[in-house]
Enzyme design. Structure first.
Site, PDB file in Angstrom:
ATOM      1  N   ASN A  10       0.516  -0.770   0.291  1.00  0.00           N
ATOM      2  CA  ASN A  10       0.287   0.006  -0.027  1.00  0.00           C
ATOM      3  C   ASN A  10       1.173   1.399   0.507  1.00  0.00           C
ATOM      4  OD1 ASN A  10      -1.862   2.501   0.761  1.00  0.00           O
ATOM      5  ND2 ASN A  10      -2.408   0.588   2.587  1.00  0.00           N
ATOM      6  N   TRP A  11       1.271   1.983  -1.245  1.00  0.00           N
ATOM      7  CA  TRP A  11       1.848   2.999  -1.302  1.00  0.00           C
ATOM      8  C   TRP A  11       1.540   4.424  -0.306  1.00  0.00           C
ATOM      9  CZ3 TRP A  11       3.319   2.584  -6.962  1.00  0.00           C
ATOM     10  CH2 TRP A  11       4.737   1.815  -7.020  1.00  0.00           C
ATOM     11  N   LYS A  12      -0.007   4.254   0.187  1.00  0.00           N
ATOM     12  CA  LYS A  12       0.162   5.491   0.604  1.00  0.00           C
ATOM     13  C   LYS A  12       0.037   6.844  -0.165  1.00  0.00           C
ATOM     14  CE  LYS A  12       0.205   2.993   4.235  1.00  0.00           C
ATOM     15  NZ  LYS A  12      -0.016   3.691   6.218  1.00  0.00           N
ATOM     16  N   HIS A  96      -9.362   1.709   4.971  1.00  0.00           N
ATOM     17  CA  HIS A  96      -7.978   1.567   5.924  1.00  0.00           C
ATOM     18  C   HIS A  96      -7.816   2.531   7.077  1.00  0.00           C
ATOM     19  CE1 HIS A  96      -3.783   2.513   6.566  1.00  0.00           C
ATOM     20  NE2 HIS A  96      -3.400   1.230   6.143  1.00  0.00           N
ATOM     21  N   GLU A  98      -6.234   4.664   8.215  1.00  0.00           N
ATOM     22  CA  GLU A  98      -6.307   6.151   7.419  1.00  0.00           C
ATOM     23  C   GLU A  98      -6.912   6.808   6.991  1.00  0.00           C
ATOM     24  OE1 GLU A  98      -2.271   5.476   5.363  1.00  0.00           O
ATOM     25  OE2 GLU A  98      -1.715   5.284   7.446  1.00  0.00           O
ATOM     26  N   GLU A 168      -5.082  -4.924  10.527  1.00  0.00           N
ATOM     27  CA  GLU A 168      -3.572  -4.034  10.486  1.00  0.00           C
ATOM     28  C   GLU A 168      -4.336  -2.721  12.153  1.00  0.00           C
ATOM     29  OE1 GLU A 168      -2.081  -2.359   6.658  1.00  0.00           O
ATOM     30  OE2 GLU A 168      -3.873  -1.843   7.302  1.00  0.00           O
ATOM     31  N   GLY A 174       3.107   1.778  10.954  1.00  0.00           N
ATOM     32  CA  GLY A 174       3.806   2.837  10.758  1.00  0.00           C
ATOM     33  C   GLY A 174       4.513   2.699  11.818  1.00  0.00           C
ATOM     34  N   SER A 214       3.591  -3.067  10.034  1.00  0.00           N
ATOM     35  CA  SER A 214       4.839  -2.793  10.381  1.00  0.00           C
ATOM     36  C   SER A 214       5.544  -4.151   9.792  1.00  0.00           C
ATOM     37  CB  SER A 214       5.958  -2.975  11.668  1.00  0.00           C
ATOM     38  OG  SER A 214       5.475  -1.040  12.162  1.00  0.00           O
TER      39      SER A 214
HETATM   40  P1  13P Z   1       2.798  -0.050   7.610  1.00  0.00           P
HETATM   41  O1  13P Z   1       3.674  -0.751   6.809  1.00  0.00           O
HETATM   42  O2  13P Z   1       3.708   1.949   7.525  1.00  0.00           O
HETATM   43  O3  13P Z   1       3.792   0.016   8.885  1.00  0.00           O
HETATM   44  O4  13P Z   1       1.951   0.560   7.029  1.00  0.00           O
HETATM   45  C1  13P Z   1       1.193  -0.891   7.340  1.00  0.00           C
HETATM   46  C2  13P Z   1      -0.224  -0.166   6.474  1.00  0.00           C
HETATM   47  O5  13P Z   1      -1.233   0.580   6.669  1.00  0.00           O
HETATM   48  C3  13P Z   1      -0.456  -0.922   5.232  1.00  0.00           C
HETATM   49  O6  13P Z   1      -1.885  -0.411   4.695  1.00  0.00           O
END
Ligand code: 13P
Length: 250
Positions: A10-12, A96, A98, A168, A174, A214
């Site tokens: 997931n590149w966000k 997600h 976020e 998640e 993160g 992570s």
């Molecule tokens: P990280 O791998 O940076 O912790 O992020 C996880 C995530 O939100 C994947 O959708």
């Protein structure tokens, strides 16, 4: 039932189209000849078309990170399932944390998006996860059951073969603080049990449940060894071809 491992990045809000195409060039060798698993990238909407073009013939699944449930309309700033498909996408991440946190997405909205994605023929990666307070108070069990039920409220009558669930934990995203493999396994077994009570045993045993938070090349194998961890959803470590290669080749 065998569930094909699913390793997704997931590149966000990272990478332009050019950067995405460059990533795919560097990453391609990692998936050449890799069998028995599916590899996917959820990219910014603006990079969908170029990433999909760069990935043509590699088997890498390309998708979006969000969608709107209507086919079209006056919804400024949104993109539809049809637009994602037209740009070469065949998957979408939905709900997600976020999006739930910063864009106020509720279970009700997430449920409409999951239904739209499935009825439009996309792989729908539905995200769930508790926060730290809910983990520490023990509330996570009931919270995840409720989130799953709410987010799947509109799937009645739909083919669920394209449904994927991603657990998640918000406290692990993160932060460098991964759930231990045991902790993730125990939680995902709970999610599968709840899936069974909502949608039946056949759906629960066929649905892939991913872990995200992570995930790095050095913890992917121990997570993937767990019976209820069928894949991973990777943020930060999916942005560099070498680290994501290490994960997909766990
Ligand atoms: P990280 O791998 O940076 O912790 O992020 C996880 C995530 O939100 C994947 O959708």
């Amino acid at each position: 039932m065998a569930r094909t491992p699913f390793l997704a990045g997931n590149w966000k809000m990272f990478k332009t189209g050019g950067e995405a195409a460059e990533f795919v060039e560097q990453f391609k060798p990692a998936v050449a000849g890799l069998t028995g698993r599916q590899v996917a990238l959820a990219v910014p909407a603006t990079a969908l078309e170029r990433t999909a073009a760069a990935a043509k013939g590699t088997g890498i699944i390309i998708g979006a990170q969000n969608l709107h449930w209507e086919k079209e309309g006056a919804f400024t700033g949104e993109i539809s399932v049809g637009m994602i498909k037209d740009a070469g996408g065949s998957m979408a991440i939905i709900g997600h944390s976020e999006r739930r946190t910063y864009f106020a997405e509720t279970d009700e909205v997430v449920a409409k998006k999951v239904a739209a994605a499935l009825s439009g023929g996309l792989l729908a990666v539905l995200c769930l996860g508790e926060n730290l307070a809910q983990r520490e108070s023990g509330e996570w069990e009931a919270f995840l059951a409720g989130q799953l039920k709410g987010s799947l409220a509109a799937v009645g009558g739909l083919d669920l073969a394209n449904l994927i669930v991603a657990y998640e934990p918000i406290w692990a995203i993160g932060t460098g603080k991964t759930a231990t493999a045991d902790e993730a396994e125990k939680t995902q077994a709970h999610v599968r049990k709840e899936l069974a009570s909502l949608l039946g045993d056949a759906v629960a045993s066929a649905t892939r449940i991913l872990y995200g938070g992570s995930v790095k090349p050095d913890n992917a194998a121990s997570l993937m060894a767990q019976p209820n961890i069928d894949g991973v959803l990777v943020g930060g470590a999916s942005l560099k071809a070498d680290s994501f290669s290490g994960i997909v080749k766990y």
